[in-house]
Scaffold this motif. Sequence first.
Motif, mmCIF file in Angstrom:
data_model
loop_
_atom_site.group_PDB
_atom_site.id
_atom_site.type_symbol
_atom_site.label_atom_id
_atom_site.label_comp_id
_atom_site.label_asym_id
_atom_site.label_seq_id
_atom_site.Cartn_x
_atom_site.Cartn_y
_atom_site.Cartn_z
ATOM 1 N N GLU A 1 0.407 -4.332 -34.780
ATOM 2 C CA GLU A 1 -0.058 -5.369 -35.704
ATOM 3 C C GLU A 1 0.948 -5.613 -36.814
ATOM 4 N N THR B 1 6.065 0.109 -25.993
ATOM 5 C CA THR B 1 4.980 0.634 -25.164
ATOM 6 C C THR B 1 4.356 1.897 -25.766
ATOM 7 N N GLU B 2 5.080 2.551 -26.714
ATOM 8 C CA GLU B 2 4.539 3.767 -27.322
ATOM 9 C C GLU B 2 3.821 3.503 -28.638
ATOM 10 N N LYS B 3 3.856 2.262 -29.084
ATOM 11 C CA LYS B 3 3.245 1.937 -30.374
ATOM 12 C C LYS B 3 1.713 1.930 -30.285
ATOM 13 N N THR B 4 1.089 2.319 -31.391
ATOM 14 C CA THR B 4 -0.359 2.178 -31.461
ATOM 15 C C THR B 4 -0.675 0.728 -31.797
ATOM 16 N N GLU B 5 -1.940 0.346 -31.630
ATOM 17 C CA GLU B 5 -2.357 -1.024 -31.920
ATOM 18 C C GLU B 5 -2.036 -1.386 -33.376
ATOM 19 N N GLU B 6 -2.239 -0.406 -34.255
ATOM 20 C CA GLU B 6 -1.999 -0.638 -35.682
ATOM 21 C C GLU B 6 -0.524 -0.922 -35.959
ATOM 22 N N GLN B 7 0.323 -0.135 -35.302
ATOM 23 C CA GLN B 7 1.769 -0.333 -35.487
ATOM 24 C C GLN B 7 2.208 -1.677 -34.924
ATOM 25 N N GLY C 1 2.195 -7.106 -26.565
ATOM 26 C CA GLY C 1 1.063 -6.192 -26.696
ATOM 27 C C GLY C 1 -0.246 -6.949 -26.824
ATOM 28 N N GLU D 1 -3.258 -3.572 -18.468
ATOM 29 C CA GLU D 1 -2.550 -2.488 -19.150
ATOM 30 C C GLU D 1 -1.156 -2.335 -18.560
#
Lengths: 323, 333
Positions: free
Chosen positions: B85, B77-83, B56, B63
């Motif tokens: 991290e 691929t479904e994770k947010t940037e925060e997740q 990521g 992208e």
Amino acid sequence: MENQTQLLEVKNVKKHFPIKGGLLQRPKSFVKAVNGVDLTVYEGETVGIVGESGCGKSTLGRLVIGLEKLTEGTISFGGESIGDLPDRKLKKYKSNLQMIFQDPFASLNPRQKIGDALEEVFVIHSNMNKAERKAKVQSLLQEVGLKEEHYDRFPHEFSGGQRQRVGIARALALNPSLIVCDEAVSALDVSVQAQIMKLLKKLQTKYNLTYLFISHDLGVVRYMSDRVLVMYLGAQAEMGDSHKIYNNPLHPYTKALLSAIPRTNPKHKSERIKLKGDLPSASDYPKGCPFHTRCPIAQAHCAEVVPEWREVEENHFVACHEV
Amino acid sequence: MTQLLQVENLETKFRTADGKLPAVRNISFSMDKGETLCIVGESGSGKSITSLSIMGLLPPNGEISSGSIHLADDNLTEKTEEQMERLRGNTLSMIFQEPMTALNPVLTIGYQLREPLMIHKKMSKKEANQSSIALLEKVGIPNPKEKLSQYPHELSGGMRQRVMISIALACEPSLLVADEPTTALDVTIQAQILDLMKELQTELGMGVIFVTHDMGVVAEIADRVMVMYAGEVVEIADVESIFEDPQHPYTKGLLDSVPDVDGDVQDLNVIQGSMPSLDEEISGCRFHPRCPFATDICKEKEPPLFGVTSNHSSKCWLQEVKTNGEPNAIARS
């Protein structure tokens, strides 16, 4: 080798770079980049120079083509010592000696067409007119496997392999007798690297060129070289015919270097000679044998006495007390 | 063995002045726990972009346009940037080619080592210090206690790469992605680092994706090998098969291009031409303009990944003749 013409002779060459310091910028100490190298190169052969980063192999190459001034020793080319030459003669000498660099892109002007960049050589070193120069450059481009239309292209339009071909064309332009290749294929992908090495070999046969082939890649050096010089920390460790160096290495450093290369065979499981620690800094030069701090067979006297450069068998030299 | 990573139909595109260009084209592969998968290829093959997609860490203009990446039960691929991290540096870790640019020059080694431990493991500074010393010892750094207060520039290249490895391993990741970790090092130092990585992998049982262009390093460290060319997987197999029985003409060419340190007289079989650029549309097989065995079908139709054995697939029409046309579309399921 005896019946061949001697082209280049390097005798006890040293290059020490001063480290300046203090208010008056006086030299405080020296980086001993090249510390006593002897080398004779014969016409038409390829001499490989190998070693790890900081061993002085590139500095030696730069000394040979006159890009650095010698601290000590002599370099003679075609029987003439180049240290004594006046500048006017030096220009002639330099046209006989060329260099191919690792990254030719860095030495090309991004806003100048390749054709113009190559023509510049003839503007300086010949009195050809514009049409003659263009014809000459186009034939050079073909010689190195490029096409005539590349004449009007800019450096960024070339791939890595093509740029190196331009670098080779530039080196060939003045019909030199010796070309120093400093990591000339190291930045290239293996498939392109193989193409360039084949091209260099083809040109060597065609024009009877002599190469000083500097590289850290032992496989590449074996493929290219007739004789090999192994350097360590500015000093010569071992020198001999390629097959002797690779099949019967004598110096413990050469042995360690060869055993450290990963082989392209998953079943190859030979015992690796492990070297302790890192290369000492060249500004803090070890006493005695430069390799003794990492050597697996070092004895007490290795830390005291510099080993002499001995011929152990015909054309096979080594600097080690324990061989 | 249990599966660790499953990548399916991954496509990564880059926004450029010439439009969106695919750097990774619809690739699928999987790997098991504790396995070392080597991704080999030349520059422009998409090997680094594949590893950055998994992490990521794609550059801003890149992208993942389709496909999925499953690490154990998580779809990355479904994770947010925060997740992401929270995963990076924890269960998922990376080592880069140039440790000097990956380490922060103005922070001490100790600070950079404590950081993942304090964030992910919620350790106190004192606990993190203790663990850092143990970690540095594990990667073979002498005087670890003193090293904590030193800065990256005070260390040699090999030592820096050891520090990078210790940071990456701080939280005992289940997957380590190593992108050319030994390419910038001298051979004697490279040998030390490869030995260290093998040792640590056995000890920690993590999966390793090892990206490299050096076939020698592959032979040394891989369990399985994935060869990439122009954004595609062209061959995937266990390490013995790749070296002893390579099937794809590109793999063969790659092996033949490496000069042998142990051979006296040798002739290199050169692959003609060079890697196509991202925007070059090539009909049929993307390797056919450089392939010595190319036939008419290669120019017209893209080959699927044919199964050679249960553990070995090759994306080449030559396989169709040998296997009587039973494409095994997914490398290994």
